[in-house]
Design an enzyme around this catalytic site. Structure first.
Site, PDB file in Angstrom:
ATOM      1  NE  ARG A 147      -1.928   2.178   3.695  1.00 60.08           N
ATOM      2  CZ  ARG A 147      -2.651   2.659   4.703  1.00 60.08           C
ATOM      3  NH1 ARG A 147      -3.806   2.108   5.009  1.00 60.08           N
ATOM      4  NH2 ARG A 147      -2.212   3.661   5.414  1.00 60.08           N
ATOM      5  CE1 TYR A 159      -4.674   6.976   8.054  1.00 60.42           C
ATOM      6  CE2 TYR A 159      -4.597   6.442   5.720  1.00 60.42           C
ATOM      7  CZ  TYR A 159      -4.634   6.035   7.038  1.00 60.42           C
ATOM      8  OH  TYR A 159      -4.613   4.723   7.322  1.00 60.42           O
ATOM      9  CG  ASP A 210      -6.883   3.846   3.717  1.00 56.58           C
ATOM     10  OD1 ASP A 210      -8.015   4.216   3.355  1.00 56.58           O
ATOM     11  OD2 ASP A 210      -6.620   3.471   4.883  1.00 56.58           O
ATOM     12  CG  HIS A 212      -8.202   7.132   6.453  1.00 57.35           C
ATOM     13  ND1 HIS A 212      -8.575   7.826   7.558  1.00 57.35           N
ATOM     14  CD2 HIS A 212      -7.767   5.935   6.890  1.00 57.35           C
ATOM     15  CE1 HIS A 212      -8.354   7.092   8.633  1.00 57.35           C
ATOM     16  NE2 HIS A 212      -7.871   5.923   8.253  1.00 57.35           N
ATOM     17  CD  GLU A 236      -8.074   0.703   3.425  1.00 62.56           C
ATOM     18  OE1 GLU A 236      -7.022   0.241   2.941  1.00 62.56           O
ATOM     19  OE2 GLU A 236      -8.212   0.942   4.624  1.00 62.56           O
ATOM     20  CD  GLU A 262      -9.797   1.342   8.146  1.00 63.48           C
ATOM     21  OE1 GLU A 262      -8.995   0.789   7.398  1.00 63.48           O
ATOM     22  OE2 GLU A 262      -9.537   2.355   8.801  1.00 63.48           O
ATOM     23  NE  ARG A 283      -9.364  -1.911   4.736  1.00 64.86           N
ATOM     24  CZ  ARG A 283      -8.253  -2.376   5.301  1.00 64.86           C
ATOM     25  NH1 ARG A 283      -7.754  -3.519   4.930  1.00 64.86           N
ATOM     26  NH2 ARG A 283      -7.657  -1.684   6.258  1.00 64.86           N
ATOM     27  CD  GLU A 339      -3.991  -2.377   7.258  1.00 60.79           C
ATOM     28  OE1 GLU A 339      -5.172  -2.563   7.629  1.00 60.79           O
ATOM     29  OE2 GLU A 339      -3.462  -1.263   7.207  1.00 60.79           O
ATOM     30  CD1 TRP A 402      -7.512  12.246  10.240  1.00 58.28           C
ATOM     31  CD2 TRP A 402      -7.941  10.157  10.930  1.00 58.28           C
ATOM     32  NE1 TRP A 402      -6.321  11.584  10.346  1.00 58.28           N
ATOM     33  CE2 TRP A 402      -6.560  10.308  10.763  1.00 58.28           C
ATOM     34  CE3 TRP A 402      -8.463   8.929  11.358  1.00 58.28           C
ATOM     35  CZ2 TRP A 402      -5.662   9.262  11.011  1.00 58.28           C
ATOM     36  CZ3 TRP A 402      -7.589   7.901  11.596  1.00 58.28           C
ATOM     37  CH2 TRP A 402      -6.195   8.059  11.422  1.00 58.28           C
TER      38      TRP A 402
END
Ligand code: CS2
Ligand code: MG
Length: 402
Positions: A147, A159, A210, A212, A236, A262, A283, A339, A402
């Site tokens: 990643r 991030y 990602d 995010h 992601e 996630e 995830r 991951e 975030w």
């Protein structure tokens, strides 16, 4: 076999972890991870004050019934705190079952479906040359999936990038860190990052990224479309997933695969995303989505729609979750990738483990149960040290995702 004790251990060997330890009248114990980054003590109290007393005297082998009892019996279903607590109990009970049967967990689940578990590592840099150097190091170490995250020019912070030369760790001590964000600058820059990776290293490694939760659906659609030539393994969390139907818009515009989940706690959080084939990888992870009993249910449901697993595995899920996840991954038929962010050295000492890493592939080991234990004496040397995840604000000060 009856449960005679249940204790919660909070420790900070490099970062905070919450662990549940269950003991039985046959001298067998099991442990489960209950870490919820930045809100650790809420789960510790949920377990200590409300769940542990209910466990005493229960049959340790009735894993499904205990899961249903804690889920339905609380009346207040789902949510990260409840589901992390249930997950810890579930993980510990599967650990006990494995030890009682003298079998590694993956064999109890149905045996290995593959030789090893492909994991992806994190290559991060403040700028493209630094990110490419980290990418090269990961290739050297044998990673097959990597990643990449990178600082964006003219943006104060971004991030996923390590501070200094250490491991990436988002949670910080003291006041909540405020980071800044510009979707425009990011969208202009990030295709250049992927182009640089493919130009330098070709297409032999799986490339992951990602987002995010930072974009709106139409922005995410544009990103996915613009990076198609670089053939990402996945993008992601392109946008927050509370509104699952929002992903239809992204799907209409791009064939870049999507990974989400996630922050999910239950099958209900991903039902529409999976059913409508709006994502490619789920995830959700053991600790935050109800343990082995519930993640099995999510994975089986996902398999009907050719959605594969890609379990969350940051350093804020403990080595206990990592061990249990590797058993799950070795078994689950619709496995995608796992991951693996790594752990601080002290954390690996506090949690002796049977799992191993070899050239981008991991294996849970053959120890009975999930193969991870806790050294309580050592854990006691690292008292809880509060830390918070950062927040992101747009350049005009608006609080963002975030
Ligand atoms: C991240 C996480 O691993 C990931 O993909 O999104 O690092 C996440 O930010 C943390 O787990 C939050 O605690
Ligand atoms: Mg993520």
């Amino acid at each position: 076999m009856k449960i005679i004790r249940a204790d919660v251990i909070v420790t900070c060997p490099g970062r905070n972890f919450v662990t549940l330890k269950i003991e039985t009248d046959e001298g067998i114990h099991g442990i489960g991870d209950a870490t919820l980054n930045g809100r650790e003590l809420a789960v510790a109290s949920y377990l200590k004050d409300h769940v542990c007393p209910l466990l005493i005297g229960r049959d340790a082998g009735r894993i499904e019934d205990t899961w249903q009892f804690l889920y339905k019996g609380a009346y207040w279903r789902r949510g990260p705190v409840t589901m992390s607590a249930i997950a810890a109990v579930d993980m510990a009970l599967w650990d006990i079952l494995g030890k009682a049967a003298n079998m590694p967990l993956y064999k109890l689940l149905g045996g290995a479906s593959r030789e090893g578990v492909m994991v992806y590592g994190h290559a991060t840099g403040r700028d493209i040359p630094e990110a490419l150097d980290r990418y090269a190091e990961h290739i050297e170490e044998g990673y097959k999936a990597i990643r990449i995250q990178c600082g964006v020019p003219n943006m104060r912070s971004v991030y996923g990038v390590a501070k200094g030369n250490g491991m990436y760790e988002p949670a910080t001590k003291g006041a909540v860190e405020e980071q800044s964000w510009s979707s425009e600058k990011y969208l202009d820059f990030v295709p250049k990052l992927f182009e640089a990776v493919r130009e330098k290293f070709g297409f032999d490694t799986h490339l992951l990224h990602d987002v995010h939760h930072r974009l709106t659906p139409i922005e995410a659609a544009r990103l996915g479309k613009s990076v198609e030539p670089y053939r990402l393994f996945w993008m992601e969390d392109p946008t927050p997933a509370e509104n699952q139907a929002g992903f239809r818009l992204i799907r209409e515009h791009t064939v870049t695969p999507i990974a989400v989940g996630e922050v999910f706690n239950s099958i209900w959080d991903c039902k529409q995303l999976i059913e409508e084939q709006l994502i490619d990888y789920i995830r959700a992870t053991l600790t935050h989505a109800g343990g082995i009993t519930h993640l099995k249910r999510i994975a089986d449901f996902a398999a009907l729609y050719q959605v594969r697993t890609g379990c969350h595995g940051p350093s804020d899920l403990s080595p206990v979750c990592m061990g249990a996840a590797l058993h799950f991954d070795l078994w689950v038929p619709n496995f995608g990738v796992q991951e693996y962010m790594g752990f601080p050295k002290e954390a690996l000492e506090v949690f002796p483990h049977a799992w191993s890493f070899d050239r981008g592939m991991m294996h849970p080991g053959e120890a009975p149960g999930h193969g991870v234990d806790i050294d309580e004496k050592l854990a006691a040397k690292y008292p809880y040290d509060p830390a918070y995840l950062p927040v992101a604000r747009l350049e005009d000060g608006t609080l963002w995702n975030w």
